[in-house]
Design a protein around this motif. Structure first.
Motif, short mmCIF file in Angstrom:
data_model
loop_
_atom_site.label_atom_id
_atom_site.label_comp_id
_atom_site.label_asym_id
_atom_site.label_seq_id
_atom_site.Cartn_x
_atom_site.Cartn_y
_atom_site.Cartn_z
N MET A 35 -40.89 -14.11 26.97
CA MET A 35 -41.82 -13.53 27.95
C MET A 35 -41.67 -12.02 28.03
O MET A 35 -42.66 -11.29 28.18
CB MET A 35 -41.59 -14.15 29.33
CG MET A 35 -41.89 -15.63 29.44
SD MET A 35 -41.81 -16.22 31.17
CE MET A 35 -40.06 -15.99 31.55
N LEU A 36 -40.44 -11.55 27.95
CA LEU A 36 -40.16 -10.12 28.12
C LEU A 36 -40.76 -9.28 27.00
O LEU A 36 -41.35 -8.23 27.25
CB LEU A 36 -38.65 -9.90 28.17
CG LEU A 36 -38.17 -8.50 28.52
CD1 LEU A 36 -38.48 -8.17 29.97
CD2 LEU A 36 -36.66 -8.38 28.26
N GLY A 37 -40.64 -9.74 25.76
CA GLY A 37 -41.17 -8.98 24.64
C GLY A 37 -40.34 -7.74 24.34
O GLY A 37 -39.15 -7.66 24.66
N ASP A 38 -40.97 -6.76 23.76
CA ASP A 38 -40.31 -5.52 23.32
C ASP A 38 -39.94 -4.67 24.53
O ASP A 38 -40.79 -4.32 25.35
CB ASP A 38 -41.25 -4.75 22.39
CG ASP A 38 -40.62 -3.49 21.84
OD1 ASP A 38 -39.38 -3.36 21.89
OD2 ASP A 38 -41.38 -2.63 21.36
N VAL A 39 -38.66 -4.31 24.64
CA VAL A 39 -38.21 -3.45 25.73
C VAL A 39 -37.85 -2.05 25.23
O VAL A 39 -37.35 -1.23 25.99
CB VAL A 39 -37.00 -4.05 26.48
CG1 VAL A 39 -37.37 -5.34 27.16
CG2 VAL A 39 -35.82 -4.25 25.53
N ASN A 40 -38.10 -1.79 23.97
CA ASN A 40 -37.74 -0.49 23.40
C ASN A 40 -38.40 0.65 24.18
O ASN A 40 -39.61 0.65 24.40
CB ASN A 40 -38.17 -0.44 21.94
CG ASN A 40 -37.48 0.65 21.18
OD1 ASN A 40 -36.26 0.85 21.30
ND2 ASN A 40 -38.23 1.39 20.38
N ASN A 41 -37.59 1.61 24.62
CA ASN A 41 -38.04 2.79 25.37
C ASN A 41 -38.63 2.46 26.74
O ASN A 41 -39.35 3.27 27.32
CB ASN A 41 -39.07 3.59 24.56
CG ASN A 41 -38.52 4.06 23.23
OD1 ASN A 41 -37.36 4.48 23.15
ND2 ASN A 41 -39.34 3.98 22.19
N LYS A 42 -38.32 1.28 27.27
CA LYS A 42 -38.82 0.88 28.58
C LYS A 42 -37.76 1.09 29.67
O LYS A 42 -36.56 1.04 29.42
CB LYS A 42 -39.22 -0.60 28.57
CG LYS A 42 -40.32 -0.97 27.57
CD LYS A 42 -41.66 -0.46 28.03
CE LYS A 42 -42.81 -1.15 27.31
NZ LYS A 42 -42.78 -1.05 25.85
N ARG A 43 -38.25 1.33 30.90
CA ARG A 43 -37.39 1.31 32.09
C ARG A 43 -37.56 -0.05 32.76
O ARG A 43 -38.68 -0.49 33.01
CB ARG A 43 -37.76 2.42 33.08
CG ARG A 43 -37.52 3.82 32.57
CD ARG A 43 -37.71 4.84 33.70
NE ARG A 43 -36.59 4.82 34.62
CZ ARG A 43 -36.70 4.69 35.95
NH1 ARG A 43 -37.89 4.54 36.51
NH2 ARG A 43 -35.62 4.70 36.72
N VAL A 44 -36.44 -0.70 33.05
CA VAL A 44 -36.48 -2.07 33.57
C VAL A 44 -35.69 -2.17 34.88
O VAL A 44 -34.57 -1.65 34.98
CB VAL A 44 -35.90 -3.07 32.56
CG1 VAL A 44 -36.08 -4.51 33.06
CG2 VAL A 44 -36.53 -2.90 31.19
N LEU A 45 -36.27 -2.84 35.86
CA LEU A 45 -35.59 -3.17 37.10
C LEU A 45 -35.23 -4.66 37.03
O LEU A 45 -36.12 -5.51 36.97
CB LEU A 45 -36.51 -2.90 38.29
CG LEU A 45 -35.96 -3.21 39.69
CD1 LEU A 45 -34.72 -2.40 40.01
CD2 LEU A 45 -37.04 -2.98 40.75
N ASP A 46 -33.94 -4.96 37.02
CA ASP A 46 -33.47 -6.34 36.86
C ASP A 46 -32.99 -6.86 38.21
O ASP A 46 -31.91 -6.50 38.69
CB ASP A 46 -32.33 -6.37 35.83
CG ASP A 46 -31.83 -7.77 35.56
OD1 ASP A 46 -32.61 -8.73 35.71
OD2 ASP A 46 -30.64 -7.92 35.17
N LEU A 47 -33.80 -7.71 38.83
CA LEU A 47 -33.51 -8.23 40.17
C LEU A 47 -32.78 -9.56 40.11
O LEU A 47 -33.00 -10.35 39.20
CB LEU A 47 -34.82 -8.37 40.95
CG LEU A 47 -35.66 -7.09 41.08
CD1 LEU A 47 -36.96 -7.38 41.80
CD2 LEU A 47 -34.87 -5.99 41.80
#
Length: 245
Positions: A35-47
């Motif tokens: 579901m997440l897919g490509d996270v390259n160069n992304k900002r992520v908030l992990d709750l």
């Protein structure tokens, strides 16, 4: 939500033992990253980040920055200790329904967060804070209790947890359960209806959402056999959810 502080502060390191030995864990991880897919160069908030497993994985997969949030200070202590050598990763202790604005993110992940909402209003509070944390076009990647699960059909013990009881509440069920460990680790969660979830998602302002059926890795189908996964597939207690701002 304060009850969960005591519960998860008390679980601490037992949580890792509980989830690492559950056969459903690999299904959860496989489905989440699909579901997440490509996270390259992304900002992520992990709750509901717990001890930081997914946060560290996302940094390893190329995320620019990950901010982890959990209601349990003990879980955050474990996460910090396990992430000492991981760059661009920080953690905070907050109740997601009440948390301050922590920035704008491309993605928000929420594995086993939404199932702690005890009502539609609490769920809306969580989702509004998540929506406000996303950049335009950003996505929420959630994994939660499946509204369609029915305890009368079968339990989930062989996959890693046992639901001990459930009581009807407005919009769903209040459930007591335990992880299959020695000794068992108890916890409490809520299984709200599909209608409540979808109404709350719209109320929070999301433009689109999609339910995702958990995906069993082929290696686990081969290892355990089709018969082992029969109940999981016909009456699964968990489900993926992707919402877009």
């Amino acid at each position: 939500m304060n009850n969960y502080v005591a519960i998860y502060d008390g679980i601490g390191e037992k949580f890792d033992q509980a989830i690492s030995k559950a056969s459903e864990r690999e299904v959860e991880v496989n489905t989440f990253f699909h579901m997440l897919g490509d996270v390259n160069n992304k900002r992520v908030l992990d709750l509901a980040c717990g001890h930081g497993f997914f946060a560290r994985q996302m940094i390893e997969r190329g995320a620019d920055e990950v901010v982890g949030v959990d209601i349990s200070s003990e879980m955050i202590k474990l996460a910090i200790n396990d992430s000492l050598d991981v760059p661009n990763l920080q953690y905070h202790v907050h109740d997601v329904a009440l948390m301050p604005h922590l920035g704008s993110f491309d993605l928000v992940s929420a594995v086993w967060l939404l199932c702690y909402a005890d009502s539609e209003e609490t769920l809306v509070q969580m989702l509004v804070n998540i929506h406000n944390s996303l950049l335009p076009g950003g996505r929420l990647i959630a994994y939660t209790s499946n509204p369609d699960f029915r305890l009368g059909i079968c339990n989930f013990t062989r996959y890693g947890l046992t639901i001990l009881s459930e009581e009807p509440i407005e919009g769903g069920f209040s459930c007591d359960a335990q992880f299959v460990t020695e000794p068992p680790v108890p916890f409490h969660f809520y299984r709200l209806s599909r209608e409540v979830y979808e109404r709350a998602i719209r109320r929070a302002g999301f433009s689109h959402f999609e339910w995702v059926v958990p995906m069993i890795p082929q290696k686990h189908l081969d290892e355990f056999g089709e018969a082992y996964w029969y109940d999981f597939q016909r009456n699964c207690d968990q489900v993926g959810l992707v919402c877009q701002k």
